[in-house]
Design a protein around this motif. Structure first.
Motif, PDB file in Angstrom:
ATOM      1  N   ASN A  47      16.702  86.420  -1.373  1.00 65.56           N
ATOM      2  CA  ASN A  47      16.711  87.697  -0.658  1.00 65.56           C
ATOM      3  C   ASN A  47      15.466  87.844   0.224  1.00 65.56           C
ATOM      4  O   ASN A  47      14.747  88.844   0.160  1.00 65.56           O
ATOM      5  CB  ASN A  47      16.835  88.874  -1.626  1.00 65.56           C
ATOM      6  N   ILE A  48      15.215  86.800   1.013  1.00 65.18           N
ATOM      7  CA  ILE A  48      14.056  86.784   1.911  1.00 65.18           C
ATOM      8  C   ILE A  48      14.498  86.338   3.309  1.00 65.18           C
ATOM      9  O   ILE A  48      15.564  85.764   3.484  1.00 65.18           O
ATOM     10  CB  ILE A  48      12.954  85.813   1.417  1.00 65.18           C
ATOM     11  N   ALA A  49      13.653  86.627   4.278  1.00 65.14           N
ATOM     12  CA  ALA A  49      13.885  86.123   5.633  1.00 65.14           C
ATOM     13  C   ALA A  49      13.251  84.744   5.731  1.00 65.14           C
ATOM     14  O   ALA A  49      12.143  84.517   5.239  1.00 65.14           O
ATOM     15  CB  ALA A  49      13.250  87.053   6.661  1.00 65.14           C
ATOM     16  N   VAL A  50      13.945  83.822   6.329  1.00 66.60           N
ATOM     17  CA  VAL A  50      13.430  82.475   6.539  1.00 66.60           C
ATOM     18  C   VAL A  50      13.362  82.245   8.043  1.00 66.60           C
ATOM     19  O   VAL A  50      14.346  82.448   8.745  1.00 66.60           O
ATOM     20  CB  VAL A  50      14.333  81.409   5.874  1.00 66.60           C
ATOM     21  N   LEU A  51      12.200  81.850   8.528  1.00 64.86           N
ATOM     22  CA  LEU A  51      12.014  81.595   9.951  1.00 64.86           C
ATOM     23  C   LEU A  51      12.030  80.104  10.218  1.00 64.86           C
ATOM     24  O   LEU A  51      11.412  79.336   9.493  1.00 64.86           O
ATOM     25  CB  LEU A  51      10.671  82.157  10.437  1.00 64.86           C
ATOM     26  N   ALA A  52      12.740  79.723  11.245  1.00 60.23           N
ATOM     27  CA  ALA A  52      12.751  78.327  11.692  1.00 60.23           C
ATOM     28  C   ALA A  52      12.397  78.338  13.166  1.00 60.23           C
ATOM     29  O   ALA A  52      12.805  79.231  13.907  1.00 60.23           O
ATOM     30  CB  ALA A  52      14.131  77.703  11.480  1.00 60.23           C
ATOM     31  N   SER A  53      11.629  77.374  13.596  1.00 60.04           N
ATOM     32  CA  SER A  53      11.282  77.322  15.017  1.00 60.04           C
ATOM     33  C   SER A  53      11.781  76.014  15.607  1.00 60.04           C
ATOM     34  O   SER A  53      11.935  75.018  14.920  1.00 60.04           O
ATOM     35  CB  SER A  53       9.769  77.455  15.210  1.00 60.04           C
ATOM     36  N   ALA A  54      12.058  76.070  16.893  1.00 55.84           N
ATOM     37  CA  ALA A  54      12.527  74.887  17.611  1.00 55.84           C
ATOM     38  C   ALA A  54      11.894  74.901  18.990  1.00 55.84           C
ATOM     39  O   ALA A  54      11.791  75.953  19.628  1.00 55.84           O
ATOM     40  CB  ALA A  54      14.043  74.888  17.733  1.00 55.84           C
ATOM     41  N   GLN A  55      11.459  73.755  19.420  1.00 58.41           N
ATOM     42  CA  GLN A  55      10.909  73.644  20.762  1.00 58.41           C
ATOM     43  C   GLN A  55      12.042  73.267  21.703  1.00 58.41           C
ATOM     44  O   GLN A  55      12.810  72.345  21.443  1.00 58.41           O
ATOM     45  CB  GLN A  55       9.816  72.583  20.815  1.00 58.41           C
ATOM     46  N   LEU A  56      12.150  74.011  22.769  1.00 56.43           N
ATOM     47  CA  LEU A  56      13.191  73.735  23.748  1.00 56.43           C
ATOM     48  C   LEU A  56      12.710  72.674  24.717  1.00 56.43           C
ATOM     49  O   LEU A  56      11.506  72.471  24.887  1.00 56.43           O
ATOM     50  CB  LEU A  56      13.539  75.011  24.521  1.00 56.43           C
ATOM     51  N   SER A  57      13.648  72.025  25.352  1.00 54.81           N
ATOM     52  CA  SER A  57      13.266  71.064  26.385  1.00 54.81           C
ATOM     53  C   SER A  57      12.618  71.819  27.542  1.00 54.81           C
ATOM     54  O   SER A  57      12.706  73.037  27.639  1.00 54.81           O
ATOM     55  CB  SER A  57      14.487  70.289  26.866  1.00 54.81           C
ATOM     56  N   ARG A  58      11.974  71.097  28.400  1.00 61.46           N
ATOM     57  CA  ARG A  58      11.300  71.736  29.531  1.00 61.46           C
ATOM     58  C   ARG A  58      12.275  72.625  30.299  1.00 61.46           C
ATOM     59  O   ARG A  58      13.435  72.286  30.455  1.00 61.46           O
ATOM     60  CB  ARG A  58      10.722  70.691  30.472  1.00 61.46           C
ATOM     61  N   PRO A  59      11.772  73.772  30.794  1.00 61.61           N
ATOM     62  CA  PRO A  59      12.668  74.669  31.521  1.00 61.61           C
ATOM     63  C   PRO A  59      13.206  74.021  32.795  1.00 61.61           C
ATOM     64  O   PRO A  59      12.534  73.196  33.410  1.00 61.61           O
ATOM     65  CB  PRO A  59      11.796  75.877  31.859  1.00 61.61           C
ATOM     66  N   GLN A  60      14.409  74.411  33.141  1.00 64.18           N
ATOM     67  CA  GLN A  60      15.005  73.901  34.370  1.00 64.18           C
ATOM     68  C   GLN A  60      14.348  74.560  35.568  1.00 64.18           C
ATOM     69  O   GLN A  60      13.912  75.696  35.509  1.00 64.18           O
ATOM     70  CB  GLN A  60      16.496  74.200  34.404  1.00 64.18           C
ATOM     71  N   LEU A 113      19.385  76.103  23.072  1.00 60.83           N
ATOM     72  CA  LEU A 113      19.247  75.588  21.703  1.00 60.83           C
ATOM     73  C   LEU A 113      20.358  74.617  21.328  1.00 60.83           C
ATOM     74  O   LEU A 113      20.376  74.104  20.218  1.00 60.83           O
ATOM     75  CB  LEU A 113      19.271  76.738  20.691  1.00 60.83           C
ATOM     76  N   ALA A 114      21.267  74.363  22.218  1.00 59.39           N
ATOM     77  CA  ALA A 114      22.427  73.530  21.895  1.00 59.39           C
ATOM     78  C   ALA A 114      22.040  72.170  21.336  1.00 59.39           C
ATOM     79  O   ALA A 114      22.728  71.623  20.488  1.00 59.39           O
ATOM     80  CB  ALA A 114      23.318  73.364  23.121  1.00 59.39           C
ATOM     81  N   GLU A 115      20.927  71.624  21.776  1.00 62.54           N
ATOM     82  CA  GLU A 115      20.498  70.305  21.303  1.00 62.54           C
ATOM     83  C   GLU A 115      19.712  70.374  19.999  1.00 62.54           C
ATOM     84  O   GLU A 115      19.264  69.357  19.501  1.00 62.54           O
ATOM     85  CB  GLU A 115      19.679  69.616  22.386  1.00 62.54           C
ATOM     86  N   SER A 116      19.523  71.573  19.451  1.00 68.66           N
ATOM     87  CA  SER A 116      18.761  71.742  18.208  1.00 68.66           C
ATOM     88  C   SER A 116      19.682  71.773  16.997  1.00 68.66           C
ATOM     89  O   SER A 116      19.518  72.581  16.085  1.00 68.66           O
ATOM     90  CB  SER A 116      17.928  73.024  18.272  1.00 68.66           C
ATOM     91  N   GLY A 117      20.653  70.894  16.969  1.00 70.28           N
ATOM     92  CA  GLY A 117      21.578  70.863  15.843  1.00 70.28           C
ATOM     93  C   GLY A 117      22.429  72.112  15.810  1.00 70.28           C
ATOM     94  O   GLY A 117      22.900  72.591  16.825  1.00 70.28           O
ATOM     95  N   LYS A 118      22.598  72.677  14.642  1.00 72.45           N
ATOM     96  CA  LYS A 118      23.440  73.860  14.488  1.00 72.45           C
ATOM     97  C   LYS A 118      22.634  75.146  14.504  1.00 72.45           C
ATOM     98  O   LYS A 118      23.145  76.199  14.132  1.00 72.45           O
ATOM     99  CB  LYS A 118      24.236  73.751  13.192  1.00 72.45           C
ATOM    100  N   LEU A 119      21.400  75.074  14.943  1.00 75.19           N
ATOM    101  CA  LEU A 119      20.532  76.253  14.942  1.00 75.19           C
ATOM    102  C   LEU A 119      21.163  77.415  15.694  1.00 75.19           C
ATOM    103  O   LEU A 119      21.189  78.541  15.204  1.00 75.19           O
ATOM    104  CB  LEU A 119      19.174  75.895  15.553  1.00 75.19           C
ATOM    105  N   GLU A 120      21.714  77.146  16.852  1.00 73.09           N
ATOM    106  CA  GLU A 120      22.323  78.209  17.664  1.00 73.09           C
ATOM    107  C   GLU A 120      23.481  78.882  16.933  1.00 73.09           C
ATOM    108  O   GLU A 120      23.590  80.110  16.903  1.00 73.09           O
ATOM    109  CB  GLU A 120      22.801  77.628  18.996  1.00 73.09           C
ATOM    110  N   GLN A 121      24.354  78.084  16.300  1.00 75.90           N
ATOM    111  CA  GLN A 121      25.525  78.645  15.644  1.00 75.90           C
ATOM    112  C   GLN A 121      25.200  79.335  14.319  1.00 75.90           C
ATOM    113  O   GLN A 121      25.768  80.366  13.987  1.00 75.90           O
ATOM    114  CB  GLN A 121      26.575  77.548  15.351  1.00 75.90           C
ATOM    115  N   GLU A 122      24.299  78.755  13.547  1.00 77.06           N
ATOM    116  CA  GLU A 122      24.041  79.239  12.189  1.00 77.06           C
ATOM    117  C   GLU A 122      23.048  80.388  12.110  1.00 77.06           C
ATOM    118  O   GLU A 122      23.076  81.150  11.149  1.00 77.06           O
ATOM    119  CB  GLU A 122      23.524  78.082  11.317  1.00 77.06           C
ATOM    120  N   ALA A 123      22.188  80.531  13.083  1.00 79.48           N
ATOM    121  CA  ALA A 123      21.130  81.539  13.015  1.00 79.48           C
ATOM    122  C   ALA A 123      21.702  82.948  13.017  1.00 79.48           C
ATOM    123  O   ALA A 123      22.693  83.236  13.687  1.00 79.48           O
ATOM    124  CB  ALA A 123      20.174  81.373  14.190  1.00 79.48           C
TER     125      ALA A 123
END
Length: 109
Positions: free
Chosen positions: A14-27, A47-57
């Motif tokens: 029952n806690i918040a879990v933070l995950a961070s991801a570095q994005l590729s260089r901006p277009q 975030l599409a290239e960060s695994g399922k981070l986009e869908q699951e977050a």
């Protein structure tokens, strides 16, 4: 698997879990008005290239530089709530980041 594990820990404890991801260089995009190259702000699909981070977050906040300074050595950054399953999306906040102490502070608040 990694994201499912994080979500399971959050639910069990029952806690918040933070995950961070570095994005590729901006277009870089070409401005139709000036013809100059400008950096595009990152968006949720970045975030599409960060695994399922986009869908699951549950909540995704994208932090990006603006190139502006609030004070010397204190850059202005943008907090963009790109996804929020239980609240509002598309909320953008101007935040000052004091690098010397690692503090984010909302401006005008």
């Amino acid at each position: 698997e990694f994201m499912k594990g994080l979500k399971q820990i959050a639910a069990e404890q029952n806690i918040a879990v933070l995950a961070s991801a570095q994005l590729s260089r901006p277009q870089r995009l070409l401005s139709l008005k000036t013809g100059e190259a400008i950096e595009a702000r990152p968006v949720l699909s970045s975030l599409a290239e960060s695994g399922k981070l986009e869908q699951e977050a549950t909540v995704v906040v994208i932090i990006s530089k603006t190139g502006q300074m609030v004070m010397p050595e204190v850059p202005l950054v943008l907090f963009d709530v790109a996804k929020n399953r239980f609240g509002k999306n598309d909320i953008t906040l101007d935040i000052a980041f004091d690098k010397s102490i690692g503090l984010f502070k909302e401006l005008g608040g």
